[in-house]
Design an enzyme around this catalytic site. Sequence first.
Site, mmCIF file in Angstrom:
data_model
loop_
_atom_site.group_PDB
_atom_site.id
_atom_site.type_symbol
_atom_site.label_atom_id
_atom_site.label_comp_id
_atom_site.label_asym_id
_atom_site.label_seq_id
_atom_site.Cartn_x
_atom_site.Cartn_y
_atom_site.Cartn_z
ATOM 1 N N GLU A 173 -1.879 5.096 3.162
ATOM 2 C CA GLU A 173 -1.904 3.693 2.716
ATOM 3 C C GLU A 173 -3.300 3.180 2.359
ATOM 4 O O GLU A 173 -3.459 2.423 1.400
ATOM 5 C CB GLU A 173 -1.267 2.786 3.774
ATOM 6 C CG GLU A 173 0.246 2.923 3.897
ATOM 7 C CD GLU A 173 0.681 3.999 4.870
ATOM 8 O OE1 GLU A 173 -0.179 4.777 5.355
ATOM 9 O OE2 GLU A 173 1.888 4.074 5.154
ATOM 10 N N HIS A 186 6.551 4.546 13.283
ATOM 11 C CA HIS A 186 6.887 5.350 12.102
ATOM 12 C C HIS A 186 5.673 5.942 11.399
ATOM 13 O O HIS A 186 5.823 6.805 10.534
ATOM 14 C CB HIS A 186 7.686 4.513 11.096
ATOM 15 C CG HIS A 186 6.870 3.478 10.358
ATOM 16 N ND1 HIS A 186 6.326 3.718 9.130
ATOM 17 C CD2 HIS A 186 6.487 2.234 10.688
ATOM 18 C CE1 HIS A 186 5.649 2.642 8.734
ATOM 19 N NE2 HIS A 186 5.729 1.732 9.667
ATOM 20 N N ASP A 194 0.785 -1.235 0.000
ATOM 21 C CA ASP A 194 0.000 0.000 0.000
ATOM 22 C C ASP A 194 0.818 1.286 0.000
ATOM 23 O O ASP A 194 0.361 2.323 0.456
ATOM 24 C CB ASP A 194 -0.902 -0.018 1.244
ATOM 25 C CG ASP A 194 -0.103 -0.332 2.513
ATOM 26 O OD1 ASP A 194 1.110 -0.070 2.516
ATOM 27 O OD2 ASP A 194 -0.698 -0.835 3.485
ATOM 28 N N GLU A 224 -0.959 -9.080 -1.225
ATOM 29 C CA GLU A 224 -1.549 -8.563 0.020
ATOM 30 C C GLU A 224 -2.720 -7.626 -0.309
ATOM 31 O O GLU A 224 -2.849 -6.511 0.207
ATOM 32 C CB GLU A 224 -0.522 -7.828 0.892
ATOM 33 C CG GLU A 224 -0.930 -7.733 2.346
ATOM 34 C CD GLU A 224 0.055 -6.952 3.213
ATOM 35 O OE1 GLU A 224 0.281 -5.765 2.926
ATOM 36 O OE2 GLU A 224 0.585 -7.521 4.165
ATOM 37 N N ARG A 245 2.844 7.768 9.537
ATOM 38 C CA ARG A 245 2.708 9.175 9.175
ATOM 39 C C ARG A 245 1.574 9.860 9.935
ATOM 40 O O ARG A 245 1.710 11.018 10.345
ATOM 41 C CB ARG A 245 2.442 9.263 7.661
ATOM 42 C CG ARG A 245 2.474 10.626 7.057
ATOM 43 C CD ARG A 245 2.312 10.512 5.545
ATOM 44 N NE ARG A 245 3.536 10.122 4.885
ATOM 45 C CZ ARG A 245 4.395 10.964 4.307
ATOM 46 N NH1 ARG A 245 4.156 12.252 4.302
ATOM 47 N NH2 ARG A 245 5.476 10.529 3.717
ATOM 48 N N HIS A 254 13.404 4.332 13.160
ATOM 49 C CA HIS A 254 13.153 4.501 11.724
ATOM 50 C C HIS A 254 14.046 5.625 11.201
ATOM 51 O O HIS A 254 14.361 6.569 11.925
ATOM 52 C CB HIS A 254 11.678 4.853 11.522
ATOM 53 C CG HIS A 254 11.179 4.590 10.139
ATOM 54 N ND1 HIS A 254 11.216 5.544 9.157
ATOM 55 C CD2 HIS A 254 10.650 3.478 9.569
ATOM 56 C CE1 HIS A 254 10.717 5.025 8.043
ATOM 57 N NE2 HIS A 254 10.363 3.774 8.267
HETATM 58 N N1 UDP Z 1 11.753 -4.598 10.484
HETATM 59 C C1 UDP Z 1 13.116 -4.799 10.263
HETATM 60 N N2 UDP Z 1 13.999 -4.026 10.973
HETATM 61 C C2 UDP Z 1 13.611 -3.094 11.889
HETATM 62 C C3 UDP Z 1 12.214 -2.896 12.091
HETATM 63 C C4 UDP Z 1 11.315 -3.665 11.364
HETATM 64 O O1 UDP Z 1 13.516 -5.640 9.456
HETATM 65 O O2 UDP Z 1 14.466 -2.445 12.496
HETATM 66 C C5 UDP Z 1 10.797 -5.398 9.677
HETATM 67 C C6 UDP Z 1 9.672 -6.078 10.439
HETATM 68 O O3 UDP Z 1 10.028 -7.390 10.820
HETATM 69 C C7 UDP Z 1 8.524 -6.078 9.452
HETATM 70 C C8 UDP Z 1 8.779 -4.839 8.616
HETATM 71 O O4 UDP Z 1 10.139 -4.478 8.821
HETATM 72 O O5 UDP Z 1 8.559 -7.190 8.575
HETATM 73 C C9 UDP Z 1 7.859 -3.731 9.041
HETATM 74 O O6 UDP Z 1 8.238 -2.557 8.479
HETATM 75 P P1 UDP Z 1 7.559 -1.170 8.804
HETATM 76 O O7 UDP Z 1 7.098 -1.180 10.229
HETATM 77 O O8 UDP Z 1 8.525 -0.134 8.373
HETATM 78 O O9 UDP Z 1 6.344 -1.102 7.787
HETATM 79 P P2 UDP Z 1 4.833 -1.594 7.818
HETATM 80 O O10 UDP Z 1 4.832 -3.072 8.068
HETATM 81 O O11 UDP Z 1 4.130 -0.823 8.903
HETATM 82 O O12 UDP Z 1 4.309 -1.244 6.466
#
Ligand code: UDP
Length: 383
Positions: free
Chosen positions: A135, A212, A99, A121, A214, A245
């Site tokens: 998103e 993180h 997204d 997804e 927004r 982040h």
């Molecule tokens: N993740 C990672 N390193 C970190 C923090 C998160 O590899 O320091 C991984 C986590 O296991 C998950 C993904 O990043 O699979 C989540 O990313 P994020 O929270 O940025 O995005 P969202 O899932 O909210 O779109």
Amino acid sequence: MTSRARVMTVYGTRPEAIKVAPVVRAIEASERLQSVTVVTGQHREMLDQVNEIFGIVPDVDLDVFAHGQGLNQLMAKLFERLDPVLATDPPDALLVQGDTSTVAAAAVAAFYRQIPVVHLEAGLRSGDIHSPFPEEANRKITSQVTSLHLAPTASARDNLTREDIAGNSIAVTGNTVIDALLHTVEQNLPFTDPRLAHLEESRTPVLLVTTHRRESWGEAMHGVGRALRRLAERYPEVVTVLPAHRNPVVREAVLPYVEGLSNVIVTEPLAYGEFTRLMAAATVVLTDSGGVQEEAPSLGKPVLVMRENTERPEAVAAGTVRLIGTDEERIVAEVSELFDDADAYGRMATAVNPYGDGEASQRCVAAIEHMLLGTPRATDFAG
Ligand code: UDP
């Protein structure tokens, strides 16, 4: 030998990379398909970390990242740089995941070029177009131009059918994040940060935090910072780990509150192998992430989600994920309950796998081959 159908996968951020990686590997392994990978570089360094673990070398890099650029500048750049790639050698299908702006732009760009879009997804909905922002809008836009919807769960499929999307264009696959998690945990990659290696060895209680989103930028994120400070002071025996982040907006809001606290470890974004290892060692996970909400339950970790809603209701229903919003008092109270009340902790700390069984990428490839080549469909993931 007949030529293989070309599937172009376009991705730009860390979470996209994690979830497309097992599919890209499965496409590469298929005798009927050929993989082309295009990275947009929306999250440059974090993307490279993931490509490395899965042994993926991108074929094209659009390099759209720039500090401080707005969403419209990003979208404009994505369209401008992706179109020549699509025009020069059009693939038989274009695959996007999730997204982000990369997904919405790539899907629309492919649609305009009459290239079938495959959305991995697909069908997640919070029901509020403003949250998560942007998103929820990105995934709805993408659904409108998608030919094959790879829905992770039955409820994601139902969201799509409620929007009048034809049932025969949807396959229920399970979420590929579980394939990625299992592949990575199997590799047993070591911590490069000695503080984390020591933490794991000493079996210290760990509060793992990621933030993180927004829509939490500003006062809400300051509240998160204050809550973390109060928790660190209240529980000196607990170590809080905060992989920060890269976004400076996030760092400037949260980090000043936890500076100088000896039981808070702030790290750079962790490589996926280290992050999954840390999740497995954590006592409680406090996050606003989407992917973490899917991964941590399968490791049996209670997850408190700092959002008002979620597009991932399955683990909430199973009791391992709780939505707590971003109010400072509520965060302190909910985390405290899990550290103070063993029964409350026990009720949430049960391993559940509503999101996948590790076979999602195989189902995705079968669905893509069915669409492009008419081969049989796989049985849907039953949850
Ligand atoms: N993740 C990672 N390193 C970190 C923090 C998160 O590899 O320091 C991984 C986590 O296991 C998950 C993904 O990043 O699979 C989540 O990313 P994020 O929270 O940025 O995005 P969202 O899932 O909210 O779109």
